[in-house]
Design a protein around this motif. Structure first.
Motif, PDB file in Angstrom:
ATOM      1  N   ASN B  14       1.007  -1.173  -0.124  1.00  0.00           N
ATOM      2  CA  ASN B  14      -0.120   0.050   0.028  1.00  0.00           C
ATOM      3  C   ASN B  14       0.788   1.177   0.038  1.00  0.00           C
ATOM      4  N   TRP B  15       1.891   1.131   0.427  1.00  0.00           N
ATOM      5  CA  TRP B  15       2.644   2.545   0.849  1.00  0.00           C
ATOM      6  C   TRP B  15       3.654   3.004  -0.059  1.00  0.00           C
ATOM      7  N   TYR B  18       2.040   0.060  -4.559  1.00  0.00           N
ATOM      8  CA  TYR B  18       0.805   0.373  -4.854  1.00  0.00           C
ATOM      9  C   TYR B  18       0.587   1.981  -5.377  1.00  0.00           C
ATOM     10  N   ALA B  19       1.335   2.737  -4.545  1.00  0.00           N
ATOM     11  CA  ALA B  19       1.569   3.961  -4.617  1.00  0.00           C
ATOM     12  C   ALA B  19       1.963   4.606  -6.038  1.00  0.00           C
ATOM     13  N   ALA B  21       1.975   2.335  -8.718  1.00  0.00           N
ATOM     14  CA  ALA B  21       0.968   2.131  -9.934  1.00  0.00           C
ATOM     15  C   ALA B  21       0.042   3.364  -9.819  1.00  0.00           C
ATOM     16  N   ASP B  22      -0.277   4.103  -8.866  1.00  0.00           N
ATOM     17  CA  ASP B  22      -1.174   5.096  -8.909  1.00  0.00           C
ATOM     18  C   ASP B  22      -0.227   6.181  -9.508  1.00  0.00           C
ATOM     19  N   LEU B  23       0.859   6.275  -9.309  1.00  0.00           N
ATOM     20  CA  LEU B  23       1.619   7.330 -10.031  1.00  0.00           C
ATOM     21  C   LEU B  23       1.586   7.183 -11.429  1.00  0.00           C
ATOM     22  N   GLY B  25      -0.544   5.797 -12.998  1.00  0.00           N
ATOM     23  CA  GLY B  25      -1.836   6.243 -13.601  1.00  0.00           C
ATOM     24  C   GLY B  25      -1.865   7.853 -13.663  1.00  0.00           C
ATOM     25  N   THR B  26      -1.282   8.645 -12.638  1.00  0.00           N
ATOM     26  CA  THR B  26      -1.464  10.205 -12.915  1.00  0.00           C
ATOM     27  C   THR B  26      -0.712  10.435 -14.076  1.00  0.00           C
ATOM     28  N   SER B  27       0.603   9.775 -14.114  1.00  0.00           N
ATOM     29  CA  SER B  27       1.580  10.029 -15.294  1.00  0.00           C
ATOM     30  C   SER B  27       1.069   9.713 -16.425  1.00  0.00           C
ATOM     31  N   ARG B  28      -0.033   8.843 -16.678  1.00  0.00           N
ATOM     32  CA  ARG B  28      -0.291   8.431 -17.971  1.00  0.00           C
ATOM     33  C   ARG B  28       0.536   7.373 -18.501  1.00  0.00           C
ATOM     34  N   ILE B  29       1.628   6.689 -17.782  1.00  0.00           N
ATOM     35  CA  ILE B  29       2.478   5.712 -18.251  1.00  0.00           C
ATOM     36  C   ILE B  29       1.535   4.440 -18.865  1.00  0.00           C
ATOM     37  N   GLN B  30       1.851   4.139 -19.968  1.00  0.00           N
ATOM     38  CA  GLN B  30       1.110   3.015 -20.756  1.00  0.00           C
ATOM     39  C   GLN B  30       2.042   1.876 -20.545  1.00  0.00           C
ATOM     40  N   TYR B  31       1.533   0.718 -19.939  1.00  0.00           N
ATOM     41  CA  TYR B  31       1.972  -0.651 -19.777  1.00  0.00           C
ATOM     42  C   TYR B  31       0.797  -1.688 -20.264  1.00  0.00           C
ATOM     43  N   ILE B  37      -3.612  -6.302  -9.816  1.00  0.00           N
ATOM     44  CA  ILE B  37      -2.921  -6.004  -8.414  1.00  0.00           C
ATOM     45  C   ILE B  37      -3.619  -6.392  -7.373  1.00  0.00           C
TER      46      ILE B  37
END
Lengths: 1005, 66
Positions: B14-15, B18-19, B21-23, B25-31, B37
């Protein structure tokens, strides 16, 4: 007329210092208004790539703080706001704040970012130090708090596209600035600093040559979230630089800027090390005057850089010229009398920390005095007090300093504000009332699934309606629907209504990340009469629509899978209750030096009974042996005042000639045994501990110390200066005696300033006294540089000797001493006939630290100084909750720094002491006694030492089992993974719940 | 085998992870969309049996990220 105080504090500046102060106060039950002039909080730290000396990612450590501030019920964040007017006095200030208009309604904006995607107007990105562009409507950086977009009026073309695409209709061109008035009892000013503008150092080529960049620009260049996505390139042509020069002291230690910026030596070292991680064969050269690696872990970091091949060149380059047609820069410098030239691909200027440009205006409004350079004025004994009562200061506003020093001071400022307003604690804190929780035990799961479009953030890629329809087919799902913005206020009402309508007993929101949104929805559940832990999230935005934008079908399939996994887990989740634990109210302070005295008085003044334990028969510690501070302030009156206040303070219980023999229990419920010299053992019950046990001056074993009475340590010398014994004589001071060598491979930090201080004192007494300071690096960081300069102006001779050639001291003619050294600058051997030699002996940690550490379950570093929880952001805390650190027990430091940390420890401890009971997290390990056979496999791996093996009688036999201290457990579940018999389970993350998710993940969807 | 798509399960702390993976997302990194998860409070809580379960029940890969 008696005016009553107000239990609220205004913190100005939302950088790491302001955030720390706000959190400490909010956690100690004061209302906080955090005023930040920029659209988002985080300060300069948010722009940094890594932090020294651990190379931690700056944003990774700071982001949780940002979220904590945003979520804290006692903090009201006034971002993009300026203080306009200040009225009133300490205890009762009325502050008018102008809320600058961003044309985006913060109550409506969900931070989805659609506006920026459609905005046609570009602007220069200040967050990326102008190396990238952004849209006119923007969020400063992806983790920005508050997560509200800002419309930059200066570049907006007014096309209206953003307004049209904004789902929640947050953008309104008609909005205007607003003012509001806040009523507070105290103020903390944390405006931070500005990087020295390298345009003012044109001779170095900044602004003329594109490949001369500032240090903050280089942070962004290296950052993975920076303009080059972490690929180190130079601005002119995108070429990967192989030869990089770092130029120190740009805007520091010069005639205009008479301070040392304290951080540049280490950040240049960090830049060099990180550059070599990016480009393995990069040649990094650091041009410097003195390498000021003065704080904890710095010297080792510097050594590591040297070993990694970073070249440190001790000189200030004389010219910078571009090499036409290449973009390269030719640097000319003079080394040992020889002019050399070297060509670099990139030059990074280690720009200093200057006072914030608008700080004069701010200081004017608050009527606090600044010094001639624009730093705030303060006193060495009251390091966080401004010239105005009730207005406290922290961070580089007072003096250039790095992150941990800023954090310590921020806590200190919070502690001082809390002391001023202590009788109003809790007055302005409101607790929310919720309806009673419906008992759902024994009910079959009735799951409601709410799938979010997030405007087009999810809906633009994922077939949201299809996902909701799919969710409705899953077992135990009795309701599934899709919503445009599931986090909007009106949707919360709908969720509550649907909980009642469908008698839901589990809720799943399929939207974004639980890390930011779980608390919001959990709150909705509570308002809807459900236990907040009957909640799950499926993160179909961050894990689907945003990262698989070009594969909508696969993103939809993955969303269905994530919802199915959430349903599988939700069927098994249970209501959890947090509970709380009543705690003791007293505090224990170990050590009666200036740190312990400050800490004890700070706590007692806030109303907490404090037990102060001192091992000797007198209070005062090392301060008793220090006559004057660096600015000439005598210490005796202050020490007498501290001692008198402690002795007569009704809430301080003093134990002299005493030692702490045993510490049992944990945060909130420690039980300690204090043994006094008379053999008596006192049992003390307390909620928190402050460790202020100090450090010792090392006894030198060379330079005729102990053999010739004219050779003494700085501490010993300081005690004799007043006697006039050294007046009109010749004194040689030798630095780094026992420091930065094999015995103590760290810098003892205080010795350079002690030498400068004693030299100034001697010169003041008698200008004819001849003084030579023989040093390796003169580490006069911060404002100490000014005193170093004063000493040179007063005729004190500073001679640098090479690291591998220490001076020698021998008996000279006429009973004097002969000192032979090598002057590194002149490259000559020098002999000095002196009357006295002062040795700047190392500061070392006392041997008993190991025992104390074990007793309190707190860690030591390799040099036996106590080890804080985090070198940057938790410099006062231990990893063990409820134990705090102050003074030289942490690392050598000066009196003002010690006082700051002690005041900070008070603030940190009072976040616990101010509570009647400690709220416990329900996400902790629980032991299933039936499964536990007492094998104790879980005991050692527990990183928090929360598990103990116990025995009890069961059916006539001894049964072994383990117990978890829920106040210490953090729910990491290492025990759960270790237990071979399923005896440990972490609530909310039980193995069967994880297994169900796993099973669901692997089913064909 | 050209249409073979591996199934990967990731246990993310979580710390941090997971954070992360969120980043992304917010950075729109495509994989590639092959990973599922499972959020945990610490990578330390992932029992070895969970990894064995994952692999025996059809996952082509299991990651513990923390």
């Amino acid at each position: 007329m008696t005016t009553s105080k107000i239990g609220a504090v205004c913190v100005v500046g939302g950088g790491i210092g302001g955030m720390q102060a706000a959190l400490d106060l909010a956690n100690a039950d004061f209302r906080v208004y955090l005023v930040e002039s920029k659209p988002s909080i985080g300060g300069v730290m948010a722009q940094l790539d890594k932090t020294f000396p651990t190379n931690d990612c700056a944003m990774c450590t700071e982001a949780p703080r940002l979220v904590e501030v945003a979520r804290h019920p006692n903090i009201r964040l006034l971002a993009f706001s300026e203080v306009e007017k200040v009225e009133g006095q300490a205890g009762r200030y009325s502050i008018t704040v102008r809320r600058k208009c961003s044309f985006v309604d913060p109550d409506k904006c969900t931070g989805c970012g659609i506006c920026a995607q459609h905005c046609p107007a570009g602007a220069i990105d200040a967050y990326n130090e102008k190396l990238a562009s952004r849209r006119a409507v923007y969020l400063s950086f992806p983790q920005a708090i508050p997560r509200v977009f800002t419309l930059d009026q200066s570049v907006c073309v007014g096309c209206g596209l953003c307004k049209n695409v904004c789902g929640p209709k947050a953008i309104d061109y008609q909005l205007a600035d607003k003012t509001e008035t806040i009523e507070v009892g105290a103020v903390i000013l944390a405006p931070g600093f500005e990087l020295f503008d390298a345009n003012n150092a044109g001779e170095i080529g900044y602004g003329r040559y594109p490949n001369v960049v500032s240090s903050l620009e280089y942070e962004r260049i290296m950052s993975a979230s920076g303009p080059f996505r972490g690929h180190v390139m130079r601005p002119s042509d995108g070429k990967e630089p192989k030869r990089i020069a770092f130029v120190q002291c740009v805007g520091s230690r010069d005639t205009q800027n008479n301070h040392c910026s304290s951080v540049c030596c280490m950040y240049a070292t960090k830049h060099s090390l990180m550059t070599r991680e990016h480009i393995h064969d990069a040649e990094c050269s650091v041009f410097y005057i003195d390498m000021r690696a003065f704080s904890k872990g710095f010297e080792a970091y510097y050594e590591r850089a040297k070993q990694a091949g970073v070249q440190y060149i001790r000189c200030r380059p004389s010219s910078f010229k571009d090499v036409p047609g290449t973009g390269d820069i030719q640097v000319r410098y003079n080394l040992s009398g020889k002019t050399e030239e070297k060509v670099f691909d990139l030059v990074v200027l280690s720009c200093g920390l200057s006072p914030n440009a608008r700080v004069r205006e701010l200081a004017g409004k608050f009527d606090v005095k600044l010094d001639d350079r624009g730093f705030c004025e303060w006193d060495l004994f009251t390091p966080v007090q401004s010239s105005r009562e009730g207005v406290f200061i922290c961070g580089p506003f007072a003096e250039p300093k790095d992150i941990p020093e800023t954090v310590m001071q921020a806590s200190a400022a919070a502690g001082e504000a809390a002391a001023l307003l202590s009788e109003k604690r809790g007055e302005l804190v409101t607790t929310k009332e919720f309806p009673p929780e419906r008992d759902v035990r024994g009910e079959e799961a009735r799951i409601g699934v709410f799938v979010c479009h997030c405007g087009t953030n999810i809906g633009g890629v994922v077939d949201v309606k299809g996902v909701a329809e799919y969710a409705a087919t899953l077992p135990n799902v009795v309701y599934a629907g899709n919503f445009l913005y599931s986090c909007s206020t009106d949707t919360q009402e709908i969720i509550k209504q649907l909980i009642k309508e469908h008698n839901l007993n589990r809720v799943i929101v399929s939207a974004c990340t639980p890390r930011t949104h779980e608390p919001l929805f959990q709150n909705t559940l509570r308002e809807g009469g459900l236990n907040p832990f009957l909640f799950e999230m499926a993160n179909i935005r961050d894990q689907c629509s945003w990262v698989h934008m070009n594969e909508p079908q696969l993103a939809t399939k993955k969303s269905r899978d994530l919802v199915r996994m959430a349903v599988a887990k939700a069927r098994l989740i249970e209501p959890l209750s947090a509970g709380s634990k009543a705690i003791f109210r007293d505090a224990l302070v170990i050590g009666g030096g200036v740190a312990g005295l400050t800490a004890a008085l700070g706590l007692a003044d806030q109303g907490f009974v404090t037990h102060l334990v001192e091992k000797s028969d007198r209070l005062g510690g090392k301060l008793r042996r220090i006559g004057h501070l660096l600015d000439g302030t005598p210490t005796a009156p202050r020490l007498a005042e501290l001692e008198a206040r402690v002795l007569r303070h009704g809430r301080i219980k003093l134990y002299l000639n005493a030692e702490v023999k045993e510490v049992k229990g944990a945060l909130g419920s420690f039980v300690s045994t204090v043994k006094t010299a008379d053999g008596q053992a006192h049992t003390v019950e307390h909620a928190a501990i402050i460790v202020a046990t100090g450090a010792e001056e090392w006894t030198p074993d060379s330079f005729l110390y102990g053999q010739n009475p004219a050779v003494m340590t700085q501490l010993e010398a300081g005690e004799q200066i007043g006697s006039g014994r050294f007046d009109n004589k010749t004194v040689v001071m030798i630095q780094c005696v026992g420091s930065r060598d094999e015995k103590h491979p760290y810098c003892s930090r205080i010795c350079c300033q002690s030498a400068v201080k004693h030299a100034l004192e001697l010169k003041k007494r008698n200008p004819e006294t001849q003084i030579y300071v023989l040093y390796r690096e003169l580490r006069a960081y911060g404002h100490r540089e000014r005193y170093y300069k004063q000493a040179r102006e007063a005729g004190v001779m500073f001679l640098r000797f090479p690291d591998d050639r220490y001076p020698t001291v021998a008996a000279g003619a006429n009973g004097g001493l002969r000192i032979e050294t090598r002057d590194d600058f002149l490259g000559m051997d020098v002999a000095i006939d002196a009357d006295f030699v002062f040795l700047s002996a190392a500061v070392e940690a006392p041997a008993q630290n190991s025992g104390l550490g074990q007793m309190m379950k707190i860690a030591l570093n390799e040099h036996k100084f106590f080890l804080e929880a985090h070198m940057k952001l938790r410099p006062i805390d231990f990893a063990t909750d409820g134990v705090f650190l102050a003074g030289l027990a942490h690392y050598p430091k000066t009196v003002d720094e010690t006082i700051s940390q002690a005041m900070g420890a008070v603030a940190r401890a009072s976040t616990i002491l101010s509570k009647e009971a400690l709220p416990l997290s329900p996400i902790v390990s629980r032991i299933l006694d039936v499964n536990c056979d007492g094998c104790a496999y879980c005991v050692d791996p527990c990183p928090y030492k929360a598990i103990t093996l116990v025995e009890y009688m069961y059916q006539g036999a001894v049964k072994k089992t383990v117990q978890v201290d829920e106040t210490v457990c953090k729910g990491c579940g290492t025990c759960m993974a270790t237990c071979p018999k399923g005896g440990c389970v972490v609530s909310g993350f039980k193995t069967d719940q994880l297994q169900a998710m796993l099973q669901a993940a692997l089913e064909p969807g | 085998m050209s249409d073979y798509e591996p199934k990967i399960v990731a246990f993310c702390c979580n710390w941090c992870a997971y954070a992360g993976a969120d980043l992304a997302g917010t950075s729109r990194i495509q994989y590639p969309p092959n990973v599922r998860i499972i959020r945990v409070m610490c990578s330390g809580m992932v029992h070895p049996n969970l990894i064995i379960d994952a692999l025996t029940k059809g996952a082509d890969g299991a990651m513990v990220c923390g």
